[in-house]
Write an enzyme that holds these catalytic residues in place. Structure first.
Site, short mmCIF file in Angstrom:
data_model
loop_
_atom_site.label_atom_id
_atom_site.label_comp_id
_atom_site.label_asym_id
_atom_site.label_seq_id
_atom_site.Cartn_x
_atom_site.Cartn_y
_atom_site.Cartn_z
CB THR A 1 -0.91 0.03 1.26
OG1 THR A 1 -0.07 -0.09 2.40
CG2 THR A 1 -1.93 -1.10 1.23
CG ASP B 1 5.11 7.45 -2.38
OD1 ASP B 1 4.09 8.11 -2.64
OD2 ASP B 1 6.24 7.71 -2.83
CG LEU B 2 8.85 1.97 -4.69
CD1 LEU B 2 9.59 3.11 -5.38
CD2 LEU B 2 9.86 1.02 -4.07
CE LYS C 1 -1.78 3.03 -2.81
NZ LYS C 1 -2.18 3.72 -1.62
CG ASP D 1 2.23 -6.50 12.06
OD1 ASP D 1 3.30 -6.16 11.49
OD2 ASP D 1 1.90 -6.08 13.18
CE LYS E 1 17.52 5.41 -1.96
NZ LYS E 1 16.25 6.10 -2.18
CG ASP F 1 21.00 2.95 -7.22
OD1 ASP F 1 20.32 3.73 -7.94
OD2 ASP F 1 21.91 3.34 -6.47
CG HIS F 2 15.02 4.39 -9.25
ND1 HIS F 2 15.23 4.95 -8.03
CD2 HIS F 2 14.66 5.41 -10.05
CE1 HIS F 2 15.00 6.24 -8.10
NE2 HIS F 2 14.64 6.55 -9.32
CG HIS G 1 19.64 7.17 -6.60
ND1 HIS G 1 19.37 5.83 -6.69
CD2 HIS G 1 18.53 7.72 -6.03
CE1 HIS G 1 18.15 5.59 -6.22
NE2 HIS G 1 17.63 6.72 -5.80
CE LYS H 1 13.35 14.31 -1.40
NZ LYS H 1 13.15 13.64 -2.72
C1 BG6 Z 1 14.41 7.91 -4.70
C2 BG6 Z 1 14.53 8.80 -3.51
O1 BG6 Z 1 15.26 6.81 -4.58
O2 BG6 Z 1 14.73 8.66 -5.87
C3 BG6 Z 1 13.62 10.02 -3.66
O3 BG6 Z 1 14.20 8.08 -2.34
C4 BG6 Z 1 13.87 10.73 -4.95
O4 BG6 Z 1 13.76 10.90 -2.56
C5 BG6 Z 1 13.87 9.73 -6.11
O5 BG6 Z 1 12.86 11.68 -5.13
C6 BG6 Z 1 14.30 10.40 -7.39
O6 BG6 Z 1 14.12 9.50 -8.44
P1 BG6 Z 1 13.76 9.99 -9.89
O7 BG6 Z 1 13.75 8.75 -10.70
O8 BG6 Z 1 12.45 10.69 -9.81
O9 BG6 Z 1 14.87 10.92 -10.27
#
Ligand code: BG6
Length: 492
Positions: A15, A17-18, A20, A89, A153, A182-183, A245, A343
């Site tokens: 449920t 944020d990631l 969704k 849980d 991460k 690590d996307h 990243h 940010k």
């Molecule tokens: C995530 C961070 O790994 O990467 C976020 O936890 C950040 O805080 C996000 O906003 C940035 O990713 P992208 O792909 O939107 O540049």
């Protein structure tokens, strides 16, 4: 190309944020592109009570908002018929046995042959507990199908906790079956860096300290912390972005050519860079690392970080970091790398600038106009491409010089819609390809570097907030460059 295995995708943090924003849209897009195996389902685990219909409605809304392909009811109906919600849980061992039986019943419907890909999209403090509970309930046995785990991460909160976490996880899964995600590594243009460097005769011979003046990497976001402060308060920009990243990004720019184009050779080459990072003393940290936190912009109705939901009124969490670092090896001797991320900044964009030394014949000073250093700009997002800035003669009479740009934009063409990082990475994990995931030693050396900074910071109280929303961060970040007679490239 490895084959994609039949798979049960077991998603902890169903449920969140990631899930969704990224994971379910990625599954939806992979389905649309016909890239998912026929035998596949998603079992989402969450702590909240909700019916499957309620859950799917939430996902549907998320896809409408975040998917790169637009929403199509028929296609979504097909995808959602393979998605299940299970309330558990995950911190409590009781309950896993029933969950296992539930999974087995789905496995027999979807014929996934006992292959399970667990995805831990939860706070890092839960990683070890979940893995341990899965193990205690015999849910990770390799004898009944392949079992792998994808871990989000940050992997730990410092070197010590990362070592502990790694020990816990490797008790249950072999390194072979651990995917530390690590996307950034799934982003198209990050994957392109090796090709740009090594498949072009014009770059690699000059990719060193004889020709490069400095490298700067920027990852700038316009959004604030949103509703993620629960996690972010404990992480901050250093652990949220730099440790993973941005150091991964840097390692691709700075690595030696890998011996082979194979998963382990590429990782070997990257880890060498991380191992060569100069570890700073406290004094060097104060000199070379700037931290910041955003204040409010009342006119624009933007809250200060300290006033966001779930942040401390006196929070010392940084939402901005800029730093200068050295890669202590022959190729990069004397070449500084500057990194910044934050940010609530002016622009959204991620890029690296490689600035070359001004090796002009001395009589070129006789030309008038602006002779400027050559820059290669690798743009990761929102524009994906490469820009090369060079000097040309200004058309017309006289000997004026004019810096001009050669621009390759990969995603400017109408109809081009590049795969999202998470799509590529989920697919690779299903195929068992680990090239774009981080190996344990990469994580370890990144923490060594980052720990020196957080330890030094702990000894000094920051003067927060120190930058305005829509700015380029605190003034000190500019001074970091100006004192070296350099400047940040702010066009993103
Ligand atoms: C995530 C961070 O790994 O990467 C976020 O936890 C950040 O805080 C996000 O906003 C940035 O990713 P992208 O792909 O939107 O540049």
């Amino acid at each position: 190309m490895n084959k994609i295995e039949a798979n049960a995708f077991v998603l902890f943090g169903g449920t969140g944020d990631l899930t969704k924003r990224k994971l379910i849209p990625a599954i939806y897009n992979l389905y649309i592109d016909n890239l998912l195996p026929e035998n596949f389902f998603v079992a989402s685990v969450g702590r909240r009570e909700k019916t499957e219909d309620e859950y799917k409605k939430e996902l549907e809304d998320a896809i409408k908002k975040y998917s790169r392909n637009s929403f199509e009811q028929k296609k979504w109906d097909k995808v959602s018929s393979r998605i299940y919600y299970y309330k558990l849980d995950f911190a409590v061992e009781d309950g896993y046995r029933d969950f296992d039986s539930y999974l087995k019943s789905l496995e027999s419907i979807h014929e996934t042959q006992g292959n399970r890909l667990f995805y831990l999209a939860v706070g890092p403090e839960h990683f070890a507990t979940i893995v341990e509970n899965l193990h205690k309930n015999s849910m990770t046995k390799q004898s009944t199908g392949k079992k792998s785990v994808i871990i989000e991460k940050p992997f730990g909160k410092d070197l010590e906790s990362a070592i502990r976490l790694n020990e816990e996880i490797t008790k249950v899964f072999d390194e072979e079956n651990i995917f530390r995600i690590d996307h950034y590594l799934g982003k198209e243009m990050l994957q392109n860096i090796m090709v740009i460097r090594f498949a072009n005769a014009v770059f690699e011979p000059i990719w060193n300290s004889s020709h490069i003046d400095h490298v700067q990497i920027t990852s700038s976001e316009q959004m604030g912390v949103g509703d993620r402060a629960g996690y972010y308060e404990k992480a901050g920009a250093l652990k949220d972005m730099v440790q993973n990243h941005l150091l991964q990004f840097l390692s691709l720019i700075a690595m030696e050519p890998p011996k082979k184009i194979s998963t382990e050779s590429i990782r070997d080459a990257k880890v060498k860079v991380l191992k060569d990072l100069q570890i700073y003393s406290n004094e060097q940290v104060y000199e070379n690392v700037v931290r910041g936190q955003y204040g409010a912009d009342n006119e624009a109705n933007i809250k200060a970080y300290r006033d966001e939901d779930r942040t401390d009124d006196n929070s010392e969490t940084e939402t901005f970091v800029a730093l200068k670092l050295n890669v202590d090896n022959k190729r990069w001797k004397g070449v500084p790398f500057y990194i910044r991320t934050g940010k609530r900044l002016k622009y959204k964009g991620v890029q690296a600038v490689i600035e070359f030394k001004p090796n002009y014949p001395s009589n070129y000073n006789e030309y008038s106009g602006n002779i400027e250093p050559n820059q290669l700009i690798i743009r990761i997002q929102p524009q994906e491409g490469v820009n090369f800035r060079f000097n040309a003669k200004k058309p017309g009479e006289g000997n004026d010089i004019l810096p001009v740009n050669m621009d390759f934009c990969q995603n400017c063409e109408i109809g081009y819609n590049s795969q999202e990082a998470y799509e590529r990475l989920l697919l690779d994990a299903m195929k068992g390809d680990k090239t774009l995931f981080t190996r344990w030693d990469e994580v370890m050396y990144s923490w060594k570097f980052v720990d020196a900074i957080s330890n030094a910071w702990r000894k000094e109280k920051p003067d927060f907030p120190n930058y305005n929303p829509h700015s380029f961060g605190p003034d000190a970040a500019n001074h970091l460059m100006e004192r070296d007679k350099r400047e940040w490239v702010n066009e993103l």
